[in-house]
Design an enzyme around this catalytic site. Sequence first.
Site, mmCIF file in Angstrom:
data_model
loop_
_atom_site.group_PDB
_atom_site.id
_atom_site.type_symbol
_atom_site.label_atom_id
_atom_site.label_comp_id
_atom_site.label_asym_id
_atom_site.label_seq_id
_atom_site.Cartn_x
_atom_site.Cartn_y
_atom_site.Cartn_z
ATOM 1 N N ARG A 120 0.812 -1.235 0.000
ATOM 2 C CA ARG A 120 0.000 0.000 0.000
ATOM 3 C C ARG A 120 0.837 1.274 0.000
ATOM 4 O O ARG A 120 0.395 2.328 0.443
ATOM 5 C CB ARG A 120 -0.981 0.032 1.170
ATOM 6 C CG ARG A 120 -1.947 -1.131 1.151
ATOM 7 C CD ARG A 120 -3.201 -0.855 1.940
ATOM 8 N NE ARG A 120 -4.097 -1.997 1.838
ATOM 9 C CZ ARG A 120 -4.018 -3.071 2.605
ATOM 10 N NH1 ARG A 120 -3.103 -3.141 3.539
ATOM 11 N NH2 ARG A 120 -4.864 -4.053 2.433
ATOM 12 N N LYS A 142 3.010 12.010 -10.480
ATOM 13 C CA LYS A 142 2.108 11.204 -11.320
ATOM 14 C C LYS A 142 2.849 9.947 -11.733
ATOM 15 O O LYS A 142 3.928 10.022 -12.322
ATOM 16 C CB LYS A 142 1.705 11.971 -12.578
ATOM 17 C CG LYS A 142 0.613 12.996 -12.367
ATOM 18 C CD LYS A 142 0.127 13.493 -13.723
ATOM 19 C CE LYS A 142 -0.852 14.619 -13.568
ATOM 20 N NZ LYS A 142 -1.232 15.201 -14.870
ATOM 21 N N GLU A 184 9.732 20.383 -23.514
ATOM 22 C CA GLU A 184 9.022 20.599 -22.243
ATOM 23 C C GLU A 184 9.595 21.815 -21.505
ATOM 24 O O GLU A 184 8.874 22.522 -20.802
ATOM 25 C CB GLU A 184 9.092 19.349 -21.357
ATOM 26 C CG GLU A 184 8.446 18.099 -21.961
ATOM 27 C CD GLU A 184 6.905 18.114 -21.935
ATOM 28 O OE1 GLU A 184 6.308 19.068 -21.407
ATOM 29 O OE2 GLU A 184 6.316 17.160 -22.477
ATOM 30 N N LYS A 226 7.561 23.734 -12.209
ATOM 31 C CA LYS A 226 6.604 22.633 -12.049
ATOM 32 C C LYS A 226 6.315 22.378 -10.579
ATOM 33 O O LYS A 226 5.173 22.125 -10.200
ATOM 34 C CB LYS A 226 7.106 21.354 -12.735
ATOM 35 C CG LYS A 226 6.061 20.244 -12.645
ATOM 36 C CD LYS A 226 6.257 19.088 -13.582
ATOM 37 C CE LYS A 226 5.103 18.084 -13.402
ATOM 38 N NZ LYS A 226 5.285 16.862 -14.173
ATOM 39 N N GLU A 236 -4.386 18.298 -9.905
ATOM 40 C CA GLU A 236 -4.850 18.847 -11.184
ATOM 41 C C GLU A 236 -6.335 19.191 -11.185
ATOM 42 O O GLU A 236 -7.104 18.750 -12.036
ATOM 43 C CB GLU A 236 -4.527 17.886 -12.344
ATOM 44 C CG GLU A 236 -4.559 18.595 -13.691
ATOM 45 C CD GLU A 236 -3.962 17.781 -14.831
ATOM 46 O OE1 GLU A 236 -2.878 17.204 -14.638
ATOM 47 O OE2 GLU A 236 -4.584 17.753 -15.893
ATOM 48 N N ARG A 240 -2.730 23.099 -12.585
ATOM 49 C CA ARG A 240 -1.832 22.073 -13.129
ATOM 50 C C ARG A 240 -2.189 21.717 -14.570
ATOM 51 O O ARG A 240 -1.339 21.291 -15.350
ATOM 52 C CB ARG A 240 -1.843 20.820 -12.223
ATOM 53 C CG ARG A 240 -0.761 19.820 -12.593
ATOM 54 C CD ARG A 240 -0.510 18.775 -11.510
ATOM 55 N NE ARG A 240 0.531 17.852 -11.937
ATOM 56 C CZ ARG A 240 1.081 16.911 -11.185
ATOM 57 N NH1 ARG A 240 0.705 16.764 -9.926
ATOM 58 N NH2 ARG A 240 2.025 16.131 -11.665
ATOM 59 N N HIS A 264 7.296 11.860 -27.552
ATOM 60 C CA HIS A 264 6.311 12.683 -26.849
ATOM 61 C C HIS A 264 6.667 14.177 -26.945
ATOM 62 O O HIS A 264 5.817 15.011 -27.265
ATOM 63 C CB HIS A 264 6.234 12.226 -25.387
ATOM 64 C CG HIS A 264 5.323 13.051 -24.548
ATOM 65 N ND1 HIS A 264 3.955 13.054 -24.707
ATOM 66 C CD2 HIS A 264 5.583 13.936 -23.554
ATOM 67 C CE1 HIS A 264 3.419 13.894 -23.845
ATOM 68 N NE2 HIS A 264 4.383 14.432 -23.127
HETATM 69 N N1 LIG Z 1 4.608 11.221 -14.777
HETATM 70 C C1 LIG Z 1 4.566 12.329 -15.469
HETATM 71 O O1 LIG Z 1 4.210 13.402 -14.979
HETATM 72 C C2 LIG Z 1 4.995 12.279 -16.911
HETATM 73 C C3 LIG Z 1 5.201 13.471 -17.626
HETATM 74 C C4 LIG Z 1 5.656 13.382 -18.938
HETATM 75 C C5 LIG Z 1 5.901 12.137 -19.518
HETATM 76 N N2 LIG Z 1 5.682 11.007 -18.792
HETATM 77 C C6 LIG Z 1 5.947 9.679 -19.354
HETATM 78 O O2 LIG Z 1 7.335 9.610 -19.600
HETATM 79 C C7 LIG Z 1 7.558 8.628 -20.619
HETATM 80 C C8 LIG Z 1 8.582 9.165 -21.585
HETATM 81 O O3 LIG Z 1 9.786 9.389 -20.885
HETATM 82 P P1 LIG Z 1 11.182 9.531 -21.642
HETATM 83 O O4 LIG Z 1 11.019 10.490 -22.758
HETATM 84 O O5 LIG Z 1 12.196 9.770 -20.611
HETATM 85 O O6 LIG Z 1 11.318 8.105 -22.357
HETATM 86 P P2 LIG Z 1 12.105 6.749 -21.972
HETATM 87 O O7 LIG Z 1 12.071 6.476 -20.541
HETATM 88 O O8 LIG Z 1 11.564 5.719 -22.894
HETATM 89 O O9 LIG Z 1 13.612 7.084 -22.396
HETATM 90 C C9 LIG Z 1 13.895 7.364 -23.751
HETATM 91 C C10 LIG Z 1 15.004 6.440 -24.277
HETATM 92 O O10 LIG Z 1 16.262 6.888 -23.788
HETATM 93 C C11 LIG Z 1 16.961 5.810 -23.142
HETATM 94 N N3 LIG Z 1 17.759 6.437 -22.106
HETATM 95 C C12 LIG Z 1 17.345 6.975 -20.942
HETATM 96 N N4 LIG Z 1 18.333 7.614 -20.324
HETATM 97 C C13 LIG Z 1 19.427 7.456 -21.096
HETATM 98 C C14 LIG Z 1 20.783 7.897 -20.987
HETATM 99 N N5 LIG Z 1 21.174 8.712 -19.991
HETATM 100 N N6 LIG Z 1 21.655 7.513 -21.939
HETATM 101 C C15 LIG Z 1 21.254 6.748 -22.985
HETATM 102 N N7 LIG Z 1 19.973 6.338 -23.163
HETATM 103 C C16 LIG Z 1 19.084 6.694 -22.219
HETATM 104 C C17 LIG Z 1 15.880 4.885 -22.683
HETATM 105 O O11 LIG Z 1 16.373 3.580 -22.504
HETATM 106 C C18 LIG Z 1 14.893 4.980 -23.845
HETATM 107 O O12 LIG Z 1 15.320 4.168 -24.897
HETATM 108 C C19 LIG Z 1 6.222 8.339 -21.237
HETATM 109 O O13 LIG Z 1 5.781 7.067 -20.824
HETATM 110 C C20 LIG Z 1 5.298 9.410 -20.677
HETATM 111 O O14 LIG Z 1 3.982 8.985 -20.533
HETATM 112 C C21 LIG Z 1 5.245 11.053 -17.496
#
Ligand SMILES: NC(=O)c1ccc[n+]([C@@H]2O[C@H](COP(=O)([O-])OP(=O)(O)OC[C@H]3O[C@@H](n4cnc5c(N)ncnc54)[C@H](O)[C@@H]3O)[C@@H](O)[C@H]2O)c1
Length: 367
Positions: A120, A142, A184, A226, A236, A240, A264
């Site tokens: 939990r 989130k 972003e 943020k 939110e 937010r 994204h």
């Molecule tokens: N929780 C939230 O508030 C929130 C906000 C925005 C996005 N998200 C989520 O975040 C996700 C996207 O995150 P992301 O863009 O970080 O993608 P990701 O985690 O898939 O990372 C992108 C790629 O980079 C690689 N990688 C990561 N760090 C690295 C490094 N230092 N060196 C080499 N390769 C590296 C990963 O293995 C992957 O292939 C989505 O699922 C989205 O829904 C969440």
Amino acid sequence: MSVLTVDVALGERSYPIWIGAGLIDDAGTWRAALRGRHALIVTDEHVAPFYLARVRAGLASLAHATLVLPAGEATKTLDSTSRVFDALAALGASRDGTIIALGGGVVGDLAGFAASCWMRGIDFVQMPTTLLAMVDSSVGGKTGVNVDAGKNLVGAFHQPRAVVADTSTLATLPQREYAAGLAEIVKYGAIGDADFFDWLEANVDALNAHDADALAEAIAFSCRYKAGVVARDERETGERALLNFGHTFGHAFEAERGYGELLHGEAVAIGMTLAAMLSTRMGRAPAADAERLSRLLTRFGLPIAPPPADADALLARMRLDKKNIGGRLRLVLWRGIGQAEIAADIDEHEVRAVLGRSHAGPMRGLG
Ligand SMILES: NC(=O)c1ccc[n+]([C@@H]2O[C@H](COP(=O)([O-])OP(=O)(O)OC[C@H]3O[C@@H](n4cnc5c(N)ncnc54)[C@H](O)[C@@H]3O)[C@@H](O)[C@H]2O)c1
């Protein structure tokens, strides 16, 4: 080593975000955030070879285990969450366990969600290694996974104990992922701080060159921004939602083109451009501000023109957005740079016009 600290003020659930180059190796800074007797490091197969051993070195005498998952969005599932639970059980982690999420937003969202569920709710620490995760997904609590019905539909609000953003990890991040994180960062200036937007315009070259000082400043500003929004509106119910500037358009294109084609952050860059264009068309904002936004995004190597997609299908997806009320489209638009607002008086003909107009122009990264 200089470390910038940003506090997320949420009463007894407040936590620090530490930002600095080489922080992973500086366990003296982050080790105190681990309260329990067990730690599970969750990471992915791209990140592990670079950084896993260094985090493990910082854990020294603490009983710990690691779980290395496949990289990519397809990993953000309930099945992977189960694998985290199995690893926690094998480690013997009870309520005093901590999960360390070492990776991008995929690992952070998944590991954070698993932490919110195990017994939990246990502690977790974010160690973001993508720019997007440092400025966005690791901050604000989130967490969640994707299910067949859609992205991020299963999740929980669960704040980390700390965020450890080691900016030197960005050296190994693919350029396209780096630019996606910059989108972003631009968003924060666009929605709420014209001075920061000016600063970004003046620091494009430094940020494109990964200049350590400029990067730390941009990340710290973004986290501070943020964190402020999250502290005022954690769940939110109001402000937010402004963080979704460009996201309703962006999500529609991501889904319509198939996940995996647009990153994204790229979809958000396109979405912000369209939101600014729509604001201009509706007489809410000066055209010159929309042009400054597209110019800045372009200088960061981001796409601003979307790939072809059916306008009806895009609009159908936009109508499903969580911000809509009573079936009427609500979007985050702006009055100009630094002044985002929710707009409820949206004329769908205007949205169509923007979607139609936007088809001209090249789309980087798409075949
Ligand atoms: N929780 C939230 O508030 C929130 C906000 C925005 C996005 N998200 C989520 O975040 C996700 C996207 O995150 P992301 O863009 O970080 O993608 P990701 O985690 O898939 O990372 C992108 C790629 O980079 C690689 N990688 C990561 N760090 C690295 C490094 N230092 N060196 C080499 N390769 C590296 C990963 O293995 C992957 O292939 C989505 O699922 C989205 O829904 C969440």
